[in-house]
Design a protein around this motif. Sequence first.
Motif, PDB file in Angstrom:
ATOM      1  N   TRP A 155       9.008  11.863  -1.952  1.00 53.43           N
ATOM      2  CA  TRP A 155       8.945  10.414  -1.300  1.00 53.43           C
ATOM      3  C   TRP A 155       7.498  10.094  -1.281  1.00 53.43           C
ATOM      4  CZ3 TRP A 155      12.459   7.127   0.289  1.00 53.43           C
ATOM      5  CH2 TRP A 155      13.646   7.500   0.531  1.00 53.43           C
ATOM      6  N   LEU A 156       7.159   9.039  -1.896  1.00 59.40           N
ATOM      7  CA  LEU A 156       6.175   8.299  -1.596  1.00 59.40           C
ATOM      8  C   LEU A 156       6.293   7.272  -0.533  1.00 59.40           C
ATOM      9  CD1 LEU A 156       4.885   7.417  -5.075  1.00 59.40           C
ATOM     10  CD2 LEU A 156       4.405   9.480  -3.822  1.00 59.40           C
ATOM     11  N   ASN A 157       5.070   6.643   0.121  1.00 59.84           N
ATOM     12  CA  ASN A 157       5.167   5.863   0.994  1.00 59.84           C
ATOM     13  C   ASN A 157       4.008   4.714   1.224  1.00 59.84           C
ATOM     14  OD1 ASN A 157       5.177   5.566   4.771  1.00 59.84           O
ATOM     15  ND2 ASN A 157       6.105   3.991   3.495  1.00 59.84           N
ATOM     16  N   SER A 158       4.039   3.719   0.669  1.00 57.78           N
ATOM     17  CA  SER A 158       2.876   2.873   0.327  1.00 57.78           C
ATOM     18  C   SER A 158       3.302   1.432   0.361  1.00 57.78           C
ATOM     19  CB  SER A 158       2.096   3.130  -0.956  1.00 57.78           C
ATOM     20  OG  SER A 158       1.173   2.076  -1.167  1.00 57.78           O
ATOM     21  N   PRO A 159       2.866   0.629   1.329  1.00 60.56           N
ATOM     22  CA  PRO A 159       1.835   1.215   2.592  1.00 60.56           C
ATOM     23  C   PRO A 159       2.551   2.099   3.356  1.00 60.56           C
ATOM     24  CG  PRO A 159       1.916  -1.254   2.209  1.00 60.56           C
ATOM     25  CD  PRO A 159       3.030  -0.857   1.413  1.00 60.56           C
ATOM     26  N   ASN A 161       3.370   4.325   6.675  1.00 61.14           N
ATOM     27  CA  ASN A 161       3.741   4.214   8.153  1.00 61.14           C
ATOM     28  C   ASN A 161       3.514   5.800   8.528  1.00 61.14           C
ATOM     29  OD1 ASN A 161       4.654   4.387  10.625  1.00 61.14           O
ATOM     30  ND2 ASN A 161       6.728   4.153  10.229  1.00 61.14           N
ATOM     31  N   PRO A 162       2.556   6.152   9.041  1.00 62.92           N
ATOM     32  CA  PRO A 162       1.765   5.161  10.132  1.00 62.92           C
ATOM     33  C   PRO A 162       0.424   4.788   9.768  1.00 62.92           C
ATOM     34  CG  PRO A 162       1.084   7.548  10.632  1.00 62.92           C
ATOM     35  CD  PRO A 162       2.174   7.653   9.251  1.00 62.92           C
ATOM     36  N   THR A 163      -0.160   5.149   9.012  1.00 62.61           N
ATOM     37  CA  THR A 163      -1.612   5.107   8.643  1.00 62.61           C
ATOM     38  C   THR A 163      -1.887   3.650   8.074  1.00 62.61           C
ATOM     39  OG1 THR A 163      -1.818   6.121   6.244  1.00 62.61           O
ATOM     40  CG2 THR A 163      -1.997   7.462   8.080  1.00 62.61           C
ATOM     41  N   GLY A 164      -1.067   3.120   7.284  1.00 61.72           N
ATOM     42  CA  GLY A 164      -1.442   1.810   6.503  1.00 61.72           C
ATOM     43  C   GLY A 164      -2.064   1.727   5.370  1.00 61.72           C
ATOM     44  N   LYS A 165      -2.144   3.193   4.753  1.00 69.35           N
ATOM     45  CA  LYS A 165      -2.794   3.357   3.414  1.00 69.35           C
ATOM     46  C   LYS A 165      -2.048   2.905   2.316  1.00 69.35           C
ATOM     47  CE  LYS A 165      -4.583   7.312   0.816  1.00 69.35           C
ATOM     48  NZ  LYS A 165      -4.760   8.679   0.840  1.00 69.35           N
ATOM     49  N   VAL A 166      -2.673   2.316   1.448  1.00 74.53           N
ATOM     50  CA  VAL A 166      -2.012   2.063   0.214  1.00 74.53           C
ATOM     51  C   VAL A 166      -2.635   2.623  -0.988  1.00 74.53           C
ATOM     52  CG1 VAL A 166      -2.062  -0.443  -1.124  1.00 74.53           C
ATOM     53  CG2 VAL A 166      -1.922  -0.507   1.275  1.00 74.53           C
ATOM     54  N   LEU A 167      -1.533   3.105  -1.588  1.00 75.84           N
ATOM     55  CA  LEU A 167      -1.792   3.797  -3.036  1.00 75.84           C
ATOM     56  C   LEU A 167      -1.891   2.773  -4.081  1.00 75.84           C
ATOM     57  CD1 LEU A 167       1.051   6.489  -2.913  1.00 75.84           C
ATOM     58  CD2 LEU A 167      -1.264   6.759  -2.440  1.00 75.84           C
ATOM     59  N   ASP A 168      -3.391   2.724  -4.803  1.00 79.76           N
ATOM     60  CA  ASP A 168      -3.417   1.932  -5.848  1.00 79.76           C
ATOM     61  C   ASP A 168      -2.870   2.117  -7.337  1.00 79.76           C
ATOM     62  OD1 ASP A 168      -4.727   3.717  -7.108  1.00 79.76           O
ATOM     63  OD2 ASP A 168      -6.737   3.111  -6.572  1.00 79.76           O
ATOM     64  N   LYS A 169      -2.418   1.164  -8.056  1.00 75.63           N
ATOM     65  CA  LYS A 169      -2.059   1.220  -9.385  1.00 75.63           C
ATOM     66  C   LYS A 169      -2.344   2.574 -10.137  1.00 75.63           C
ATOM     67  CE  LYS A 169      -1.263  -2.790 -11.257  1.00 75.63           C
ATOM     68  NZ  LYS A 169      -1.311  -4.004 -12.017  1.00 75.63           N
ATOM     69  N   ALA A 170      -3.551   2.941  -9.991  1.00 78.92           N
ATOM     70  CA  ALA A 170      -3.651   3.838 -11.037  1.00 78.92           C
ATOM     71  C   ALA A 170      -3.255   5.254 -10.335  1.00 78.92           C
ATOM     72  CB  ALA A 170      -5.342   4.410 -11.023  1.00 78.92           C
ATOM     73  N   CYS A 191       8.732  -0.473   2.376  1.00 78.43           N
ATOM     74  CA  CYS A 191       9.177  -1.398   3.313  1.00 78.43           C
ATOM     75  C   CYS A 191       8.349  -2.519   3.761  1.00 78.43           C
ATOM     76  CB  CYS A 191      10.128  -0.774   4.373  1.00 78.43           C
ATOM     77  SG  CYS A 191      11.358  -0.006   3.894  1.00 78.43           S
ATOM     78  N   TYR A 192       6.867  -1.920   3.650  1.00 78.80           N
ATOM     79  CA  TYR A 192       5.795  -2.801   4.315  1.00 78.80           C
ATOM     80  C   TYR A 192       5.040  -3.575   3.029  1.00 78.80           C
ATOM     81  CZ  TYR A 192       6.697  -0.315   8.380  1.00 78.80           C
ATOM     82  OH  TYR A 192       7.057   0.146   9.739  1.00 78.80           O
ATOM     83  N   LEU A 193       5.384  -3.469   1.890  1.00 78.62           N
ATOM     84  CA  LEU A 193       4.729  -4.059   0.592  1.00 78.62           C
ATOM     85  C   LEU A 193       4.371  -5.490   0.952  1.00 78.62           C
ATOM     86  CD1 LEU A 193       5.202  -3.239  -3.020  1.00 78.62           C
ATOM     87  CD2 LEU A 193       5.489  -5.679  -2.438  1.00 78.62           C
ATOM     88  N   GLU A 194       4.970  -6.361   1.510  1.00 79.16           N
ATOM     89  CA  GLU A 194       4.615  -7.785   1.847  1.00 79.16           C
ATOM     90  C   GLU A 194       3.634  -7.724   2.965  1.00 79.16           C
ATOM     91  OE1 GLU A 194       5.907 -10.166   0.171  1.00 79.16           O
ATOM     92  OE2 GLU A 194       8.200 -10.216   0.038  1.00 79.16           O
ATOM     93  N   LEU A 195       3.055  -6.811   3.348  1.00 80.65           N
ATOM     94  CA  LEU A 195       2.139  -6.786   4.765  1.00 80.65           C
ATOM     95  C   LEU A 195       0.677  -6.218   4.116  1.00 80.65           C
ATOM     96  CD1 LEU A 195       4.797  -6.239   7.332  1.00 80.65           C
ATOM     97  CD2 LEU A 195       3.648  -8.512   7.007  1.00 80.65           C
ATOM     98  N   GLY A 196       0.284  -6.506   3.113  1.00 84.63           N
ATOM     99  CA  GLY A 196      -1.169  -6.103   2.713  1.00 84.63           C
ATOM    100  C   GLY A 196      -2.159  -7.099   3.407  1.00 84.63           C
ATOM    101  N   HIS A 303      -8.053   3.737   7.882  1.00 80.89           N
ATOM    102  CA  HIS A 303      -7.089   2.879   6.607  1.00 80.89           C
ATOM    103  C   HIS A 303      -6.489   1.762   7.270  1.00 80.89           C
ATOM    104  CE1 HIS A 303      -7.291   6.779   4.441  1.00 80.89           C
ATOM    105  NE2 HIS A 303      -6.770   7.374   5.265  1.00 80.89           N
ATOM    106  N   SER A 304      -5.198   1.419   7.377  1.00 80.71           N
ATOM    107  CA  SER A 304      -4.649   0.184   8.282  1.00 80.71           C
ATOM    108  C   SER A 304      -5.214  -0.861   7.254  1.00 80.71           C
ATOM    109  CB  SER A 304      -5.350   0.063   9.413  1.00 80.71           C
ATOM    110  OG  SER A 304      -5.376   1.371  10.489  1.00 80.71           O
ATOM    111  N   GLU A 305      -5.287  -0.845   6.113  1.00 82.96           N
ATOM    112  CA  GLU A 305      -5.290  -1.972   5.191  1.00 82.96           C
ATOM    113  C   GLU A 305      -4.066  -2.639   4.991  1.00 82.96           C
ATOM    114  OE1 GLU A 305      -6.099   1.357   4.158  1.00 82.96           O
ATOM    115  OE2 GLU A 305      -5.730   1.700   2.274  1.00 82.96           O
ATOM    116  N   ALA A 306      -3.031  -2.065   5.304  1.00 91.07           N
ATOM    117  CA  ALA A 306      -1.506  -2.704   5.447  1.00 91.07           C
ATOM    118  C   ALA A 306      -0.772  -2.112   6.338  1.00 91.07           C
ATOM    119  CB  ALA A 306      -0.919  -2.501   3.790  1.00 91.07           C
ATOM    120  N   SER A 307       0.495  -2.897   6.591  1.00 90.08           N
ATOM    121  CA  SER A 307       1.539  -2.436   7.276  1.00 90.08           C
ATOM    122  C   SER A 307       1.317  -3.397   8.595  1.00 90.08           C
ATOM    123  CB  SER A 307       1.727  -0.992   7.796  1.00 90.08           C
ATOM    124  OG  SER A 307       0.786  -0.423   8.571  1.00 90.08           O
ATOM    125  N   LEU A 308       2.188  -2.798   9.535  1.00 88.78           N
ATOM    126  CA  LEU A 308       2.211  -3.472  10.915  1.00 88.78           C
ATOM    127  C   LEU A 308       1.347  -2.627  11.853  1.00 88.78           C
ATOM    128  CD1 LEU A 308       5.911  -4.912  11.103  1.00 88.78           C
ATOM    129  CD2 LEU A 308       3.791  -6.227  10.724  1.00 88.78           C
TER     130      LEU A 308
END
Length: 365
Positions: A155-159, A161-170, A191-196, A303-308
Motif C-alpha cells: 500500500w502507498l498513500n499519497s497524500p 492520512n494522517p500526515t499530509g505528506k506527498v510522494l513526488d513523481k521521482a 483519496c486526497y489527491l485533489e487536496l494538495g 508535512h501537511s502539504e496536502a489532505s484535510l
Amino acid sequence: MAAVSDRLPAFPWDKLEPYKKTAAAHPDGIVDLSVGTPVDPVPELVRQALIDAADSPGYPTVWGTAALRDAITGWLRGRLGASAAGHRNVLPVVGSKELVAWLPTQLGLGAGDQVAYPRLAYPTYEVGARLCGAEPVVYDDPTTDLDPARVKLLWLNSPSNPTGKVLDKAELVRIVAWAREHGILLFSDECYLELGWEAEPVSVLHDDVCGGSYEGIVAVHSLSKRSNLAGYRAAFAAGDAAVLGELLEIRKHGGMMTPAPVQAATVAALGDDRHVAEQRERYAARRAALRAALEAHGFRVEHSEASLYLWVTRDEPCWDTVAHLAELGILVAPGDFYGEAGARFVRVAFTATDERVEAAVKRLG
C-alpha cells in the motif's frame, strides 16, 4: 466458532470518548476536529442526479453502467494523466474503506503473506491484513525496509492520512519500478489527491510514473472528500485490468454493488470541476486559520502539504495534547491511532464548519 474480531486491534475511537465528553462540556460546545468527515452541502447537481435516478427498481451491476465507466475513464485521463485508461481498467466500489478492508481477502492472501503499508497510516490497512490472516508490516521506504519475497500487497498513500505528506513523481517512479521488479502488487490510496496545498500530488497511473502501462498497479479514489459524498459511498479502483477483472468476478458473487442512484450521482460529480474548486476554497480558508492559530498556541506543523489534516506536535505525549485541547472544547485525534511513530503528534481535521473553525481559533488565541 472463533471470533474474527479477536484478530483485530481495539477500535481506536472508543478511547476518545472521555475526552469528547470533556470537550462537549465547554460552554460554547465542542469543536470536533477529530474525524475528517465532510460537513458542507452535497453539490446541487449531484443531488439532482441522485433524485433523477431514484426510480431504480432493478439490481445494479458490480461493474457499473457504461456511463459511469465513461465518467471514470474520462476523469482518469483528464485529471490524472492516465492516457491509456479504458473500461477494463476501472471498478466501482462501495466506498474506499470497504475495499481497503477486504482487498487482501479478495486477493486470496493469508497466513505467510505480508501486507505492507506506511509506518504512519490509516488503520484499515492493518485491519485488512488481519482479517485474512496475513501479516501486517510497516515501512519508511518500501524498497529498503521490506522483504520482497514475502510482501504480496504493498500500500502507498499519497497524500498521506494522517500526515499530509506527498510522494513526488521521482519517488513514485522508483517504488513502482521496485514493485514490478519483484512481482509485488502495488495499490495506491489516492483519496486526497485533489487536496494538495503546498505540493501537487501525482497518481501512480500518470503516464510519467507508470510508463503508460498499469501492470501490477492500482489506484484507489473516493468522492467523499472532493465532492462531500461520504454519505454516498462513492469510490472506485483503477489500473491493472487483470487484477480488477479478478476482483470484479469475486465481487459479483458477493453482490458488492454500488447503488444505481449513487452511480448516477458519481457521473455528475466527476463531470463537474466547479464544485471541487469551490470546496477547495472552503478548506483552504479553514486550513489557513487553524494553522496560524495552532502555531501561535505553540504547535509545530510537520508535512501537511496536502489532505484535510494538520499534523502537529508540542513535543509531548499525544494524549497530553488531546487532554489539553479537550479542556478548550476542541477534540482532535491522537497520533498513535496511526502508528507508534505518531505518539507525540495529533491530527487536526479542518472539515468543521466555518463557525466551528472560528470558535477553535478563538479558543486557541
